[in-house]
Motif scaffolding. Structure first.
Motif, short mmCIF file in Angstrom:
data_model
loop_
_atom_site.label_atom_id
_atom_site.label_comp_id
_atom_site.label_asym_id
_atom_site.label_seq_id
_atom_site.Cartn_x
_atom_site.Cartn_y
_atom_site.Cartn_z
N ASP A 4 0.84 -0.93 -0.17
CA ASP A 4 0.05 0.00 -0.04
C ASP A 4 0.99 1.27 0.07
O ASP A 4 1.65 1.58 0.93
N ALA A 5 0.76 2.24 -0.88
CA ALA A 5 1.52 3.28 -1.19
C ALA A 5 0.73 4.37 -0.16
O ALA A 5 -0.42 4.28 0.00
N THR A 6 1.56 5.29 0.29
CA THR A 6 0.92 6.35 0.86
C THR A 6 0.08 7.50 0.00
O THR A 6 0.08 7.39 -1.00
N LYS A 7 -0.75 8.22 0.58
CA LYS A 7 -1.54 9.20 -0.17
C LYS A 7 -0.50 9.93 -1.08
O LYS A 7 -0.83 10.36 -2.35
N ALA A 8 0.52 10.50 -0.54
CA ALA A 8 1.34 11.29 -1.17
C ALA A 8 2.08 10.51 -2.25
O ALA A 8 2.35 11.17 -3.43
N GLU A 9 2.44 9.40 -2.14
CA GLU A 9 3.30 8.65 -3.02
C GLU A 9 1.94 8.42 -4.22
O GLU A 9 2.38 8.33 -5.52
N ASN A 10 0.63 8.22 -3.96
CA ASN A 10 -0.17 7.81 -5.02
C ASN A 10 -0.39 9.02 -5.59
O ASN A 10 -0.27 9.28 -7.10
N LEU A 16 3.60 11.53 -12.18
CA LEU A 16 4.67 10.79 -13.06
C LEU A 16 4.58 9.86 -14.15
O LEU A 16 5.26 9.68 -14.94
N ARG A 17 3.43 8.83 -13.64
CA ARG A 17 3.11 7.91 -14.58
C ARG A 17 2.91 7.96 -15.98
O ARG A 17 2.45 9.30 -16.41
N ASN A 18 3.39 7.22 -16.90
CA ASN A 18 2.92 7.30 -18.33
C ASN A 18 3.62 8.35 -18.88
O ASN A 18 3.10 9.06 -20.00
N LYS A 19 4.96 8.69 -18.65
CA LYS A 19 5.91 9.96 -19.05
C LYS A 19 4.87 11.39 -19.01
O LYS A 19 5.13 12.03 -19.81
N GLY A 72 26.17 7.56 -9.59
CA GLY A 72 25.60 8.57 -10.56
C GLY A 72 24.24 9.10 -10.52
O GLY A 72 23.79 9.60 -11.38
N PHE A 73 23.58 8.78 -9.36
CA PHE A 73 22.25 9.14 -9.06
C PHE A 73 22.10 10.32 -8.32
O PHE A 73 22.83 10.44 -7.39
N ARG A 74 20.94 11.20 -8.60
CA ARG A 74 20.74 12.34 -7.66
C ARG A 74 19.54 11.86 -6.92
O ARG A 74 18.57 11.25 -7.58
N THR A 75 19.28 12.25 -5.64
CA THR A 75 18.05 11.89 -4.73
C THR A 75 17.50 13.11 -4.63
O THR A 75 18.09 13.79 -3.75
N LEU A 76 16.23 13.19 -4.84
CA LEU A 76 15.48 14.23 -4.34
C LEU A 76 14.41 13.62 -3.21
O LEU A 76 13.89 12.46 -3.54
N ARG A 77 14.32 14.35 -2.08
CA ARG A 77 13.52 13.88 -1.06
C ARG A 77 12.33 14.91 -0.62
O ARG A 77 12.75 16.09 -0.60
N PHE A 78 11.18 14.40 -0.74
CA PHE A 78 10.02 15.31 -0.49
C PHE A 78 9.35 14.82 0.73
O PHE A 78 9.27 13.60 0.98
N TRP A 79 8.87 15.68 1.62
CA TRP A 79 8.14 15.17 2.57
C TRP A 79 6.45 14.98 2.29
O TRP A 79 6.17 15.67 1.14
N ASN A 80 5.81 14.13 2.76
CA ASN A 80 4.50 13.73 2.44
C ASN A 80 3.62 15.03 2.18
O ASN A 80 2.83 15.16 1.48
N ASP A 81 3.75 15.83 3.28
CA ASP A 81 2.77 16.95 3.29
C ASP A 81 3.37 18.02 2.33
O ASP A 81 2.34 18.70 1.75
N GLU A 82 4.71 18.12 1.96
CA GLU A 82 4.95 18.93 0.80
C GLU A 82 3.96 18.26 -0.58
O GLU A 82 3.55 19.14 -1.37
N VAL A 83 4.11 16.98 -0.90
CA VAL A 83 3.56 16.46 -2.25
C VAL A 83 2.05 16.80 -1.88
O VAL A 83 1.34 17.06 -2.95
N GLU A 84 1.45 16.44 -0.69
CA GLU A 84 -0.18 16.73 -0.57
C GLU A 84 -0.52 18.03 -0.76
O GLU A 84 -1.50 18.41 -1.15
N GLY A 85 0.44 18.86 0.07
CA GLY A 85 -0.11 20.38 -0.14
C GLY A 85 0.51 21.12 -1.43
O GLY A 85 -0.33 22.16 -1.64
#
Length: 103
Positions: A4-10, A16-19, A72-85
């Protein structure tokens, strides 16, 4: 891997999906080097993580981010509330990071 993904992940996955985001191909819940990343765009060498409070000041996350940086990867991190808000701001940050990595 979580079933089960979180609300923010969904929410972010829908953007992001389907380009949908500037034609970038993202994969979700991708196993990589013994870890599972929330989202990855191999073409842009970008990992996007959506975190809850349990990740605050996480040494394990720092180790993981360093590991992927060495690959060689960059990682971006966002908080759940950032995505939801403010999903638009999150998507703009992803696009800016991708653009900054292009030669």
């Amino acid at each position: 891997m979580r079933a089960d993904a979180t609300k923010a992940e969904n929410l972010l996955w829908q953007a992001l999906r389907n380009k949908k985001l500037d034609g970038l191909k993202f994969k979700r819940q991708e196993p990589m080097d013994g870890y599972i990343v929330d989202f990855v765009c191999f073409e842009a060498r970008l990992i996007v993580e959506v975190d809850g409070g349990q990740h605050a000041e996480s040494d394990a996350d720092l180790i993981r981010d360093r590991h992927f940086a060495s690959q060689g990867f960059r990682t971006l991190r966002f908080w759940n509330d950032e995505v939801e808000g403010d999903l638009d701001a999150v998507c703009l940050a992803i696009l800016a990071t991708v653009a900054s990595g292009k030669k």
